[in-house]
Design a protein around this motif. Structure first.
Motif, PDB file in Angstrom:
ATOM      1  N   ASP A  97      -5.153  -3.032  -2.397  1.00 42.87           N
ATOM      2  CA  ASP A  97      -6.464  -2.383  -2.445  1.00 42.87           C
ATOM      3  C   ASP A  97      -6.782  -1.890  -3.858  1.00 42.87           C
ATOM      4  OD1 ASP A  97      -5.043  -0.056  -2.771  1.00 42.87           O
ATOM      5  OD2 ASP A  97      -5.557   0.791  -0.822  1.00 42.87           O
ATOM      6  N   ASP A 130       0.838  -1.206   0.000  1.00 47.90           N
ATOM      7  CA  ASP A 130       0.000   0.000   0.000  1.00 47.90           C
ATOM      8  C   ASP A 130       0.868   1.249   0.000  1.00 47.90           C
ATOM      9  OD1 ASP A 130      -2.398   1.322  -0.157  1.00 47.90           O
ATOM     10  OD2 ASP A 130      -2.804   1.276   1.976  1.00 47.90           O
ATOM     11  N   THR A 131       0.235   2.366  -0.369  1.00 48.34           N
ATOM     12  CA  THR A 131       0.921   3.649  -0.439  1.00 48.34           C
ATOM     13  C   THR A 131       0.353   4.590   0.608  1.00 48.34           C
ATOM     14  OG1 THR A 131       1.098   3.351  -2.824  1.00 48.34           O
ATOM     15  CG2 THR A 131       1.522   5.561  -1.996  1.00 48.34           C
ATOM     16  N   GLU A 153      -6.419   0.724  -5.554  1.00 45.96           N
ATOM     17  CA  GLU A 153      -5.424   1.426  -6.364  1.00 45.96           C
ATOM     18  C   GLU A 153      -4.702   0.488  -7.321  1.00 45.96           C
ATOM     19  OE1 GLU A 153      -2.653   4.563  -4.473  1.00 45.96           O
ATOM     20  OE2 GLU A 153      -3.474   3.347  -2.841  1.00 45.96           O
TER      21      GLU A 153
HETATM   22 MN   LIG Z   1      -4.115   2.388  -0.732  1.00 46.43          MN
END
Ligand SMILES: [Mn+2]
Length: 496
Positions: free
Chosen positions: A203, A96-97, A205
């Motif tokens: 997720d 994740d980011t 994205e």
């Molecule tokens: Mn995310």
């Protein structure tokens, strides 16, 4: 004693940096000394935790040093993560980011930072890969990778040209942020080799056709939440090939009246609204509630977007639909569409997909621990290099706090020895005797005792990252003092 997958004691943070490779012995020494000091004070500002002027001066020099990079710092921690993965057949790689933001005004522009999605904020983005065990408690094992970058000012999405950009326009951009997902998947796979099988969790994205294609083709296991109502085709009965025209439809149409194969009772955690309207739509505010989820699954072919003619025309995947049943009035029902190349033939296999995706929340918690607990965003560092180096130094400390809290949440009756070492437990009992009994203490007792050291009051509910970090800081200070005293008395007595 206990579950062999869970470490008996909290490991020492300093060990995470024993293998750091900076090509300079004096720099190595410096990094280790700094980490030893910081692990004693994760929530404090640098000037408080580094007592002398010279140390502080040296620390800023270290973080801004051209030869110190967050990559080398994280590499050392990742090597320890790989060791912790030993004996696990399958480990989730949760990607994740997060945006690491700083107020745009006040201290002026920091070198090398860029715009973020909010007004008056500057900062950088950090894309992390967290290893999470598939055991009963979803034990976090540490980071497998970290990539940081700042956006260029021109990348700000306010310009009408970018807003009206079509899919094919975007496909021609070669250095887009979305390529980081595949890069980090491949890096993690390479680092792990065949000692463990990775399962990549991402997720919405990550719902990008090129990424899904690459993972299917390279045989990387994944569970990705879908963001788009894609064009799909029914697959022919016996082969992995889509039927001809006429069978084409939208994914949402293909999931209508999908039979519910299992239902699960889950507790949905509280979520506060995001800072900008766009994220409010994607992540509506909600209070904690229990929910019934109905789950169905099927196999289908995703159709290639027209603007990506070089990729495979179709991609066979399994799709799992997770839908909340009987949502209370005024609440947004949970509805996830997950794409996976894991099997979904039996209810157990389908349930496993849901569990894999639900384990994703750990990376959100990791980011909170990193940013809140370590007070990263308020630290007075002046450049991209020094800020990302600070992030890398704090990553293993944040992981350690996450481990303590995960154990407390997911196996509350586990003995306290699973989360803390004997010295820490002895000291906690001395300082918080009512919260931590000498015999039979659980990990929850340990959590509240640590938070109590940080000033937390039980009537205020579960402790947040800030009080936990403050308590951990005090405990680590007590432990350091205790160890020093023991070493000293051993020296004087000439024994032990
Ligand atoms: Mn995310």
């Amino acid at each position: 004693m206990g579950n062999p997958d869970v470490p008996e004691t909290m490991p020492s943070i300093v060990r995470e940096f024993e293998t750091v490779q900076l090509g300079d012995a004096r720099l190595h020494q410096r990094v280790r000394a700094v980490v030893a000091r910081l692990s004693v004070a994760p929530g404090e500002s640098f000037p408080d935790s580094l007592k002398t002027e010279a140390e502080l001066e040296g620390f800023y020099r270290l973080l801004g040093n051209q030869r110190v990079s967050y990559g080398a710092l994280v590499q050392a921690h990742s090597e320890q993560t790989l060791e912790r993965m030993a004996g696990h057949d399958t480990v989730r790689a949760v990607h994740d980011t997060t945006a690491v933001a700083f107020d745009g005004d006040g201290d002026g522009a920091r070198k090398g930072l860029g715009p973020l999605n909010g007004k008056d904020t500057q900062g950088f983005l950090a894309h992390a890969t967290l290893a999470v065990a598939t055991d009963a408690i979803n034990q976090p094992l540490g980071l497998l990778g970290l990539a940081c970058w700042a956006r260029k000012a021109s990348a700000l999405s306010k310009s009408p040209r970018k807003k009206n950009r079509t899919g094919s326009d975007y496909a021609r951009v070669t250095d887009k942020e979305s390529t980081r997902w595949l890069r980090q998947v491949e890096a993690a796979e390479q680092a792990v080799g065949d000692r463990t099988s990775l399962l990549h969790i991402m997720d919405r994205e990550a719902d990008a056709y090129p990424l899904l294609c690459a993972m299917v083709e390279q045989g990387h296991r994944f569970v990705v939440r879908m963001a788009r109502d894609r064009n799909v085709s029914e697959l022919a009965e016996d082969e992995e090939e889509a039927l001809d025209d006429g069978a084409r439809l939208r994914l949402s149409e293909a999931l209508v009246e999908l039979p519910i194969r299992l239902s699960r009772e889950v507790v949905l955690t509280q979520r506060r609204a995001g800072p900008v309207p766009a994220s409010k739509r994607a992540h509506p505010e909600r209070s904690e509630r229990s929910a019934t989820l109905g789950v169905g699954a099927r196999r289908i072919a995703l159709r290639r977007p027209y603007y990506l003619p070089e990729l495979a025309e179709e991609l066979a995947v399994n799709v799992v639909l997770v839908q909340e049943i009987d949502t209370p009035a005024g609440e947004e029902p949970v509805a996830w569409v997950l794409a996976t190349n894991e099997p979904v033939d039996t209810p157990d296999q389908i349930a496993a997909i849901v569990d894999h995706y639900r384990a994703r929340w750990l990376i959100e918690e990791f980011f909170k621990a990193l940013k809140t607990g370590c007070a990263l965003e308020t630290r007075q560092l002046e450049s991209f290099r020094s800020l990302t180096n600070a992030l890398a130094l704090f990553a293993p400390i944040a992981w350690q706090m996450l481990l303590l809290r995960s154990l407390s949440r997911l196996e509350p009756n586990a003995p306290a020895e699973r989360a803390l070492n004997p010295t820490q437990l002895k000291l906690l009992h001395q300082h918080q005797p009512k919260k931590l009994p000498a015999q039979g203490a659980t990990v929850v007792d340990a959590l509240y005792a640590v938070a109590g050291l940080g000033g937390h009051l039980k009537r205020n509910g579960p402790p947040g990252w800030l009080t936990l970090a403050r308590g951990m800081q005090t405990l680590l200070m007590l432990e350091t003092g205790w160890n020093a005293a023991v070493a000293n008395s051993a020296k004087t007595k000439g024994e032990m």
